[in-house]
Design a protein around this motif. Structure first.
Motif, short mmCIF file in Angstrom:
data_model
loop_
_atom_site.label_atom_id
_atom_site.label_comp_id
_atom_site.label_asym_id
_atom_site.label_seq_id
_atom_site.Cartn_x
_atom_site.Cartn_y
_atom_site.Cartn_z
N SER A 68 0.83 -1.22 0.00
CA SER A 68 0.00 0.00 0.00
C SER A 68 0.86 1.26 0.00
O SER A 68 0.38 2.34 -0.31
N GLU A 69 2.15 1.13 0.35
CA GLU A 69 3.00 2.32 0.43
C GLU A 69 3.59 2.72 -0.91
O GLU A 69 3.83 3.90 -1.16
N PHE A 70 3.87 1.76 -1.76
CA PHE A 70 4.32 2.09 -3.12
C PHE A 70 4.08 0.89 -4.02
O PHE A 70 4.02 -0.24 -3.55
N LYS A 71 3.91 1.18 -5.28
CA LYS A 71 3.70 0.11 -6.26
C LYS A 71 5.03 -0.28 -6.86
O LYS A 71 5.91 0.56 -7.04
N CYS A 72 5.14 -1.55 -7.19
CA CYS A 72 6.39 -2.06 -7.70
C CYS A 72 6.05 -2.95 -8.90
O CYS A 72 5.02 -3.64 -8.87
#
Ligand code: FES
Length: 170
Positions: A138-142
């Protein structure tokens, strides 16, 4: 939980508790192991005295990183994907590539970073036991998320690894 249609629901609360994946003495012999952590496939490497965990499927096209070789590029340890030889740093999950300056064809190629492409996870060792804590999607997409969830997930089976009641964050 319906594992056959397990896509990541952004509204669902992520479970990021540490999961026991194996014994330190075993990975020191094998140098790598695979595990399912909260229904996510990961590979754990033991390389030059350090542990690294990342999504098992390569961000490029889902190649099996647990079958790749580890090599140094520009002084950085990378897993080389066995499918198309993409290089991914063990410590950060960055994709590395070599570039030349087109205005100076005689110039040497330089190693450059594409940024973080492969999701890495945290490895903790307590009393000879290895735990993996997933990084928060949820903090960053990878890019590697694509092959770690939904219809591209290769292994569709329930996690056999349970939370260790003995584990305490100290
Ligand atoms: Fe890994 Fe293409 S799938 S380099």
């Amino acid at each position: 939980m319906d594992l056959q249609s397990s896509t990541q629901d952004p509204k669902k609360t992520e479970d990021n508790s540490p999961i026991y994946v194996g014994r330190e003495e075993d990975i020191k012999k094998s140098q790598r192991m695979t595990a399912i952590v909260h229904d996510r496939e990961v590979v754990i490497f033991y390389h030059k005295g350090e542990y690294h965990a990342m999504d098992i499927r390569c961000y490029h096209s889902g190649g099996p990183l647990h079958l790749g070789e580890i090599e140094d590029f520009d002084g950085r340890a990378c897993i080389v994907c066995p499918w198309h030889k993409y290089k991914i740093t063990l410590s950060t999950g960055e994709g590395l590539y070599q570039a030349i300056n087109p205005k100076d064809p005689s110039a040497e190629r330089k190693w450059c970073s594409k940024g973080i492409k492969q999701r890495i996870h945290t490895v903790t060792v307590k009393n000879g036991r290895i735990y993996v804590t997933l990084s928060k999607t949820s903090e960053f997409k990878c890019d590697s998320d694509f092959y770690a969830t939904g219809q591209f997930k290769v292994i569709q089976r329930p996690s056999t690894l349970k939370k260790d009641p003995d584990f305490k964050n100290t």
